[in-house]
Design an enzyme around this catalytic site. Structure first.
Site, PDB file in Angstrom:
ATOM      1  N   ALA A   1     -12.852   2.262   9.668  1.00 38.37           N
ATOM      2  CA  ALA A   1     -13.570   1.340   8.468  1.00 38.37           C
ATOM      3  C   ALA A   1     -13.844   1.169   7.429  1.00 38.37           C
ATOM      4  CB  ALA A   1     -15.150   2.379   9.144  1.00 38.37           C
TER       5      ALA A   1
ATOM      6  N   LYS B   1     -11.192   0.641   5.466  1.00 37.39           N
ATOM      7  CA  LYS B   1     -10.225  -0.816   5.371  1.00 37.39           C
ATOM      8  C   LYS B   1     -10.386  -2.231   5.437  1.00 37.39           C
ATOM      9  CE  LYS B   1      -6.838   1.924   3.742  1.00 37.39           C
ATOM     10  NZ  LYS B   1      -6.004   2.288   1.977  1.00 37.39           N
TER      11      LYS B   1
ATOM     12  N   GLY C   1      -3.343   7.105  -7.692  1.00 40.89           N
ATOM     13  CA  GLY C   1      -2.682   7.220  -5.935  1.00 40.89           C
ATOM     14  C   GLY C   1      -0.574   6.919  -6.800  1.00 40.89           C
ATOM     15  N   ALA C   2      -0.327   7.030  -7.720  1.00 44.02           N
ATOM     16  CA  ALA C   2       0.453   6.476  -8.030  1.00 44.02           C
ATOM     17  C   ALA C   2       2.170   7.445  -7.782  1.00 44.02           C
ATOM     18  CB  ALA C   2       0.835   5.296  -9.615  1.00 44.02           C
TER      19      ALA C   2
ATOM     20  N   TYR D   1     -11.257   5.857   8.877  1.00 42.70           N
ATOM     21  CA  TYR D   1     -10.427   4.631   7.852  1.00 42.70           C
ATOM     22  C   TYR D   1     -10.469   3.090   8.537  1.00 42.70           C
ATOM     23  CZ  TYR D   1      -4.968   3.811   6.706  1.00 42.70           C
ATOM     24  OH  TYR D   1      -4.470   3.941   5.709  1.00 42.70           O
TER      25      TYR D   1
HETATM   26  P1  NAI Z   1       0.218   9.428   0.236  1.00 40.30           P
HETATM   27  O1  NAI Z   1      -0.382  10.492   1.082  1.00 40.30           O
HETATM   28  O2  NAI Z   1       1.777   9.377   0.872  1.00 40.30           O
HETATM   29  O3  NAI Z   1       0.050   9.133  -1.380  1.00 40.30           O
HETATM   30  C1  NAI Z   1      -1.307   8.608  -2.079  1.00 40.30           C
HETATM   31  C2  NAI Z   1      -1.223   9.346  -2.910  1.00 40.30           C
HETATM   32  O4  NAI Z   1      -3.008   8.906  -3.770  1.00 40.30           O
HETATM   33  C3  NAI Z   1      -1.158  10.622  -3.596  1.00 40.30           C
HETATM   34  O5  NAI Z   1      -0.426  10.996  -4.059  1.00 40.30           O
HETATM   35  C4  NAI Z   1      -2.702  11.119  -3.648  1.00 40.30           C
HETATM   36  O6  NAI Z   1      -2.729  11.990  -4.056  1.00 40.30           O
HETATM   37  C5  NAI Z   1      -3.319   9.785  -3.799  1.00 40.30           C
HETATM   38  N1  NAI Z   1      -4.665  10.511  -3.825  1.00 40.30           N
HETATM   39  C6  NAI Z   1      -5.326  10.946  -2.547  1.00 40.30           C
HETATM   40  N2  NAI Z   1      -6.638  10.735  -2.881  1.00 40.30           N
HETATM   41  C7  NAI Z   1      -6.674  11.195  -4.496  1.00 40.30           C
HETATM   42  C8  NAI Z   1      -8.334  10.480  -5.077  1.00 40.30           C
HETATM   43  N3  NAI Z   1      -9.186  10.861  -4.713  1.00 40.30           N
HETATM   44  N4  NAI Z   1      -8.148  10.497  -6.350  1.00 40.30           N
HETATM   45  C9  NAI Z   1      -6.647  10.238  -7.125  1.00 40.30           C
HETATM   46  N5  NAI Z   1      -5.483  10.464  -5.776  1.00 40.30           N
HETATM   47  C10 NAI Z   1      -6.030  10.089  -4.843  1.00 40.30           C
HETATM   48  O7  NAI Z   1       0.599   7.954   1.081  1.00 40.30           O
HETATM   49  P2  NAI Z   1       0.990   6.252   1.462  1.00 40.30           P
HETATM   50  O8  NAI Z   1       1.145   6.569   2.250  1.00 40.30           O
HETATM   51  O9  NAI Z   1       1.396   6.209   0.072  1.00 40.30           O
HETATM   52  O10 NAI Z   1      -0.206   5.392   1.544  1.00 40.30           O
HETATM   53  C11 NAI Z   1      -0.611   4.565  -0.250  1.00 40.30           C
HETATM   54  C12 NAI Z   1      -1.796   3.531   1.060  1.00 40.30           C
HETATM   55  O11 NAI Z   1      -1.032   3.442   1.305  1.00 40.30           O
HETATM   56  C13 NAI Z   1      -3.059   4.436   0.998  1.00 40.30           C
HETATM   57  O12 NAI Z   1      -4.282   3.190   0.714  1.00 40.30           O
HETATM   58  C14 NAI Z   1      -3.123   4.052   2.603  1.00 40.30           C
HETATM   59  O13 NAI Z   1      -4.033   4.437   3.645  1.00 40.30           O
HETATM   60  C15 NAI Z   1      -2.319   3.079   2.633  1.00 40.30           C
HETATM   61  N6  NAI Z   1      -1.456   2.695   3.423  1.00 40.30           N
HETATM   62  C16 NAI Z   1      -0.358   3.421   4.409  1.00 40.30           C
HETATM   63  C17 NAI Z   1       0.073   2.676   5.146  1.00 40.30           C
HETATM   64  C18 NAI Z   1       1.449   4.001   5.553  1.00 40.30           C
HETATM   65  O14 NAI Z   1       2.085   3.623   6.998  1.00 40.30           O
HETATM   66  N7  NAI Z   1       1.630   5.188   4.966  1.00 40.30           N
HETATM   67  C19 NAI Z   1      -0.009   1.910   6.295  1.00 40.30           C
HETATM   68  C20 NAI Z   1      -0.933   0.942   5.799  1.00 40.30           C
HETATM   69  C21 NAI Z   1      -1.946   1.168   4.376  1.00 40.30           C
END
Ligand code: NAI
Length: 254
Positions: A164, A166, A13-14, A162
């Site tokens: 569950a 995490k 997810g980078a 979500y």
């Molecule tokens: P985001 O939506 O900006 O980025 C997530 C990335 O994961 C995207 O580039 C997307 O294309 C990729 N992705 C999604 N499904 C995929 C799959 N099946 N295979 C490969 N890549 C996939 O999200 P964000 O905010 O950067 O979140 C990153 C992590 O941090 C997630 O695990 C999220 O649950 C966690 N998180 C985020 C919080 C927030 O406030 N933004 C709070 C707590 C946790």
């Protein structure tokens, strides 16, 4: 301080958000980075930013919830980079809704990406990491870092799937630490609080205000706050830390 010089990290997810910030932070510590996201072309901007920092970086298109794709990706990364030392399971999605009305599909897809995806990459890197040797022949091991969430600890209305997933990631982190510790492979989770990102930008203002009221540090977190915790867990400064959940949430919960 280039404490990760010569190490190889995989970050899922980078392409954007927290994952991209983590990839840049690890690269600024000297790590070479395999940049993984759903489509290889989405990784191009992150790869260019990392190369500008002077490390090797390459993009890979991989769906973290598909076993064959994950196994093939890890094999290719090892062929391209010569090994893997750091694994960051960051890819995640939300499909919010009250559980009474939640569809099977919305439950399954969130569990598949957030929890199964973390399991699949952890399984795929565990053997190669266990075999890593330091120059003196000792177990070099590796560091696996899973991105959980504050709501995986405390629960959250409207996020049954979500929370569950995490909570599952946290339990998986502790089990992984127990199974792989004897080979010096560490596994920890970072549990972000409310982080400013595309995932949270879409929330209504009243929801954002309600969150802010619960944060003692009176600001939302930044992607860099999370990336710095991951950098510490990736390197030897945290050599005796495994099976832990590091909360990075401005004091939202203790
Ligand atoms: P985001 O939506 O900006 O980025 C997530 C990335 O994961 C995207 O580039 C997307 O294309 C990729 N992705 C999604 N499904 C995929 C799959 N099946 N295979 C490969 N890549 C996939 O999200 P964000 O905010 O950067 O979140 C990153 C992590 O941090 C997630 O695990 C999220 O649950 C966690 N998180 C985020 C919080 C927030 O406030 N933004 C709070 C707590 C946790």
């Amino acid at each position: 301080m280039e404490n990760l010089k010569g190490k190889t990290a995989i970050v899922t997810g980078a392409a954007r958000g927290i994952g991209r910030a983590i990839a840049e932070e690890l690269a600024s510590a000297g790590a070479n980075v395999a940049v993984c996201d759903l489509k290889e072309e989405w990784c191009a901007e992150t790869v260019a930013a990392l190369e500008a920092l002077g490390v090797k970086a390459k993009g890979y298109g991989v769906n973290v919830s598909v076993s064959q794709e994950v196994d093939a990706c890890v094999k290719t990364v090892i062929a391209d980079f010569g090994g893997v030392d750091v694994m960051v399971n960051n890819a995640g999605i939300t499909k919010d809704g009250l559980l009474m009305r939640m569809s099977d599909e919305d439950w399954d897809s969130v569990l598949d990406v957030n929890l199964k995806g973390t399991f699949l990459f952890t399984r795929a890197v565990s053997r190669p990491m266990m075999k890593n040797k330091a120059p003196d022949g000792s177990q070099a091991g590796g560091s696996i870092i899973n991105i959980a969430s504050v709501v995986g600890i405390m629960g959250n209305a409207g996020q049954a799937n979500y929370t569950a997933s995490k909570g599952g990631v946290i339990a998986l982190t502790k089990t992984t630490a127990k199974e792989l510790g004897s080979r010096n492979v560490r596994c920890n989770a970072v549990a972000p609080g409310f982080i400013q990102s595309k995932m949270t930008d879409v929330l209504p203002d009243d929801v954002k205000k309600a969150y802010m009221d619960t944060i003692p540090l009176k600001r939302f977190g930044t992607v860099s706050d999370i990336a710095k915790a991951v950098r510490w867990l990736a390197g030897d400064d945290s050599a005796y830390v495994t099976g832990q959940v590091i909360s990075v949430n401005g004091g939202m919960i203790g």
